[in-house]
Motif scaffolding. Structure first.
Motif, PDB file in Angstrom:
ATOM      1  N   LEU A  44       0.715  -1.204   0.002  1.00 54.45           N
ATOM      2  CA  LEU A  44      -0.042   0.099   0.021  1.00 54.45           C
ATOM      3  C   LEU A  44       0.840   1.197  -0.068  1.00 54.45           C
ATOM      4  CD1 LEU A  44      -3.115  -0.362   2.611  1.00 54.45           C
ATOM      5  CD2 LEU A  44      -3.194   0.629   0.276  1.00 54.45           C
ATOM      6  N   ALA A  45       1.924   1.406   0.786  1.00 52.87           N
ATOM      7  CA  ALA A  45       2.599   2.576   1.056  1.00 52.87           C
ATOM      8  C   ALA A  45       3.570   2.948   0.050  1.00 52.87           C
ATOM      9  CB  ALA A  45       3.325   2.373   2.435  1.00 52.87           C
ATOM     10  N   THR A  46       3.543   4.452  -0.063  1.00 51.90           N
ATOM     11  CA  THR A  46       4.542   5.145  -0.894  1.00 51.90           C
ATOM     12  C   THR A  46       5.814   5.313  -0.150  1.00 51.90           C
ATOM     13  OG1 THR A  46       2.643   6.371  -1.402  1.00 51.90           O
ATOM     14  CG2 THR A  46       4.919   7.009  -2.483  1.00 51.90           C
ATOM     15  N   ARG A  47       5.728   5.561   1.245  1.00 56.76           N
ATOM     16  CA  ARG A  47       7.033   5.402   1.877  1.00 56.76           C
ATOM     17  C   ARG A  47       6.669   5.033   3.504  1.00 56.76           C
ATOM     18  NH1 ARG A  47       8.546  11.027   3.577  1.00 56.76           N
ATOM     19  NH2 ARG A  47       6.339  11.488   3.442  1.00 56.76           N
ATOM     20  N   VAL A  48       7.477   4.346   4.197  1.00 60.92           N
ATOM     21  CA  VAL A  48       7.452   3.573   5.355  1.00 60.92           C
ATOM     22  C   VAL A  48       8.058   4.386   6.492  1.00 60.92           C
ATOM     23  CG1 VAL A  48       7.574   1.606   6.666  1.00 60.92           C
ATOM     24  CG2 VAL A  48       6.992   1.585   4.125  1.00 60.92           C
ATOM     25  N   ALA A  49       7.511   4.693   7.727  1.00 61.46           N
ATOM     26  CA  ALA A  49       8.144   5.285   8.831  1.00 61.46           C
ATOM     27  C   ALA A  49       8.207   4.038   9.775  1.00 61.46           C
ATOM     28  CB  ALA A  49       7.542   6.368   9.350  1.00 61.46           C
ATOM     29  N   VAL A  50       9.173   3.618  10.561  1.00 64.57           N
ATOM     30  CA  VAL A  50       9.613   2.602  11.568  1.00 64.57           C
ATOM     31  C   VAL A  50       9.474   2.930  12.790  1.00 64.57           C
ATOM     32  CG1 VAL A  50      10.773   0.777  12.033  1.00 64.57           C
ATOM     33  CG2 VAL A  50      10.697   0.996   9.745  1.00 64.57           C
ATOM     34  N   MET A  51       8.721   2.675  13.769  1.00 63.73           N
ATOM     35  CA  MET A  51       8.244   3.424  15.176  1.00 63.73           C
ATOM     36  C   MET A  51       8.987   2.346  16.005  1.00 63.73           C
ATOM     37  SD  MET A  51       5.392   5.651  16.159  1.00 63.73           S
ATOM     38  CE  MET A  51       5.408   6.710  17.793  1.00 63.73           C
ATOM     39  N   TYR A  52       9.689   2.939  17.179  1.00 65.30           N
ATOM     40  CA  TYR A  52      10.123   1.842  18.192  1.00 65.30           C
ATOM     41  C   TYR A  52      10.095   2.873  19.426  1.00 65.30           C
ATOM     42  CZ  TYR A  52      12.902  -1.225  21.181  1.00 65.30           C
ATOM     43  OH  TYR A  52      13.085  -2.118  22.165  1.00 65.30           O
ATOM     44  N   LEU A  53       9.266   2.394  20.462  1.00 67.45           N
ATOM     45  CA  LEU A  53       9.347   2.960  21.925  1.00 67.45           C
ATOM     46  C   LEU A  53       9.038   4.510  21.758  1.00 67.45           C
ATOM     47  CD1 LEU A  53       9.408   1.611  24.738  1.00 67.45           C
ATOM     48  CD2 LEU A  53      11.537   2.579  24.907  1.00 67.45           C
ATOM     49  N   GLY A  54       8.022   5.007  20.884  1.00 73.24           N
ATOM     50  CA  GLY A  54       7.708   6.511  20.664  1.00 73.24           C
ATOM     51  C   GLY A  54       8.508   7.217  19.901  1.00 73.24           C
ATOM     52  N   LYS A  55       9.405   6.760  19.252  1.00 74.92           N
ATOM     53  CA  LYS A  55      10.282   7.316  18.446  1.00 74.92           C
ATOM     54  C   LYS A  55      10.273   6.835  16.829  1.00 74.92           C
ATOM     55  CE  LYS A  55      13.622   9.361  21.992  1.00 74.92           C
ATOM     56  NZ  LYS A  55      13.217  10.556  21.638  1.00 74.92           N
ATOM     57  N   ILE A  56      10.337   7.707  15.879  1.00 75.92           N
ATOM     58  CA  ILE A  56      10.615   6.825  14.791  1.00 75.92           C
ATOM     59  C   ILE A  56      12.214   6.792  14.268  1.00 75.92           C
ATOM     60  CG2 ILE A  56      10.441   7.685  12.297  1.00 75.92           C
ATOM     61  CD1 ILE A  56       8.092   8.933  12.847  1.00 75.92           C
ATOM     62  N   VAL A  57      12.507   5.532  14.118  1.00 69.76           N
ATOM     63  CA  VAL A  57      13.952   5.320  13.961  1.00 69.76           C
ATOM     64  C   VAL A  57      14.487   5.138  12.390  1.00 69.76           C
ATOM     65  CG1 VAL A  57      13.730   3.842  15.986  1.00 69.76           C
ATOM     66  CG2 VAL A  57      13.393   2.795  14.016  1.00 69.76           C
ATOM     67  N   GLU A  58      13.605   5.063  11.548  1.00 74.43           N
ATOM     68  CA  GLU A  58      13.648   5.144  10.205  1.00 74.43           C
ATOM     69  C   GLU A  58      12.605   5.656   9.286  1.00 74.43           C
ATOM     70  OE1 GLU A  58      16.120   2.378   6.761  1.00 74.43           O
ATOM     71  OE2 GLU A  58      16.002   1.734   8.589  1.00 74.43           O
ATOM     72  N   LEU A  59      12.965   6.232   8.238  1.00 75.12           N
ATOM     73  CA  LEU A  59      11.861   6.590   7.438  1.00 75.12           C
ATOM     74  C   LEU A  59      12.607   6.791   5.907  1.00 75.12           C
ATOM     75  CD1 LEU A  59       9.292   8.141   6.486  1.00 75.12           C
ATOM     76  CD2 LEU A  59      10.288  10.333   7.224  1.00 75.12           C
ATOM     77  N   ALA A  60      11.669   6.131   5.001  1.00 75.47           N
ATOM     78  CA  ALA A  60      12.352   5.969   3.677  1.00 75.47           C
ATOM     79  C   ALA A  60      11.256   5.527   2.641  1.00 75.47           C
ATOM     80  CB  ALA A  60      13.554   4.829   3.887  1.00 75.47           C
ATOM     81  N   PRO A  61      11.735   5.837   1.321  1.00 76.00           N
ATOM     82  CA  PRO A  61      10.659   5.281   0.251  1.00 76.00           C
ATOM     83  C   PRO A  61      10.789   3.683   0.600  1.00 76.00           C
ATOM     84  CG  PRO A  61      12.371   6.825  -0.734  1.00 76.00           C
ATOM     85  CD  PRO A  61      12.751   6.485   0.762  1.00 76.00           C
ATOM     86  N   ARG A  62       9.425   3.497   0.079  1.00 73.63           N
ATOM     87  CA  ARG A  62       9.049   1.953   0.297  1.00 73.63           C
ATOM     88  C   ARG A  62      10.063   0.793  -0.016  1.00 73.63           C
ATOM     89  NH1 ARG A  62       4.139   0.302  -3.183  1.00 73.63           N
ATOM     90  NH2 ARG A  62       6.018   0.486  -4.591  1.00 73.63           N
TER      91      ARG A  62
END
Length: 331
Positions: A227-245
């Motif tokens: 589904l996604a165009t880009r993806v953000a990865v979250m761990y314990l309240g913070k986003i650790v990585e954000l990138a195109p899918r």
């Protein structure tokens, strides 16, 4: 994060925090706080789907609800369509509700069992538009058509429908006010696998027809990839990585993203047989007492001494990629 040539930014989140107080004792003094969302920043471009993924309890749903101002944020800026809504109250916030809507995880819990389907879908119209009964009924019929439900269903109650049909009713209600931005909070998690694809295809079709922008919250990495165009990865309240899918799935940079993706089964038996799994040891720390330094340091297979004392900075890795990890400082 956007360059001059990028599409228009519809949603901008900057330094968002959502901390819930912990009260103790007879006098209910605040003894601390649960840092459910702890300083996250990202943008969502008009017409795209940003996937937000992570383990249960990492703060994904809280982030989505805070962005829609269902919670009053502790700190930070939320802009929808160029307008800062982080401190709006009362009528000013209510006037912006049609722009932003939500599709909830549990369709049964989010639909009033005492109201007919027609009344549920028409409720936002009654609240925000001065429409007569005939126009309202016609709009309800249009929305039922749009989500693939029979118009006769308008006079029936939620308990008479399957989970997939109830989720379609929830989608119809979310579309009633012609929103620009929809937060999809694990909209397929409570559905049978056979129904999930139908709902996802419906969301894609509606996005194409109506020019919708989605924040798609999920722990299903395969569905987010679809589904996604880009993806953000979250761990314990913070986003650790954000990138195109494709970049994120083909070459994850953060150790937590690498571990998450290593758990996704591969349909090719040969590839699956040699696939390397990264097994994380220990439990996720409590958001009420996160570790010093990097939040992931207690479980990271590549942890260094500095990770336990120094919080990594959010770094621009180029080509739309961002991550927060000490290992990437020389990248």
């Amino acid at each position: 994060m956007a360059d001059g040539g990028d599409p228009r930014v519809l949603v901008r989140v900057d330094g968002l925090k959502m901390h819930f107080p912990i009260h103790e004792g007879l006098l209910r003094r605040q003894a601390g706080s649960v840092k459910a969302v702890d300083d996250i920043s990202f943008e969502i471009f008009e017409g795209e789907t940003l996937g937000l993924v992570g383990e249960s309890g990492c703060g994904k749903s809280t982030a989505g609800r805070t962005i829609l101002r269902l919670y009053q944020p502790t700190e930070g800026v939320i802009e929808i369509d160029g307008r800062d809504i982080s401190t709006l109250e009362g009528t000013a916030l209510r006037d912006l509700r049609p722009t932003m809507q939500m599709i909830f995880q549990d369709p049964q819990a989010s639909l009033n069992p005492r109201m007919t389907v027609g009344s549920i879908i028409a409720e936002p119209l009654s609240e925000h538009h001065a429409m007569n009964a005939t126009d309202r009924r016609n709009k309800v019929y249009e929305l039922l058509d749009a989500v693939g439900l029979n118009r006769d269903f308008a006079n029936r109650y939620p308990h008479e429908f399957s989970g997939g049909q109830r989720q379609r009713i929830g989608i119809a209600r979310a579309l009633a006010l012609n929103p620009k931005f929809i937060v999809c909070d694990e909209p397929i998690a409570a559905l049978d696998v056979s129904i999930q694809a139908q709902v996802v295809n419906l969301l894609e079709d509606l996005q194409e027809k109506l020019g919708l922008t989605y924040l798609f919250i999920s722990h299903d990495l395969s569905m987010v990839r679809h589904l996604a165009t880009r993806v953000a990865v979250m761990y314990l309240g913070k986003i650790v990585e954000l990138a195109p899918r494709d970049a994120l799935y083909n070459d994850p940079k953060h150790p937590y993203t690498q571990a998450l993706l290593s758990a996704v089964p591969n349909p090719d038996p040969k590839t699956e047989a040699v696939r390397e799994r990264i097994i994380l040891t220990g439990d996720v720390p409590s958001p009420a007492n996160p570790p010093q330094g990097c939040n992931f340091c207690t479980r990271c297979p590549k942890v260094m001494d500095r990770c336990r004392v120094e919080e990594p900075t959010w770094r621009d890795l180029g080509q739309g990629r961002y991550a927060a990890c000490h290992l990437l400082e020389d990248a």
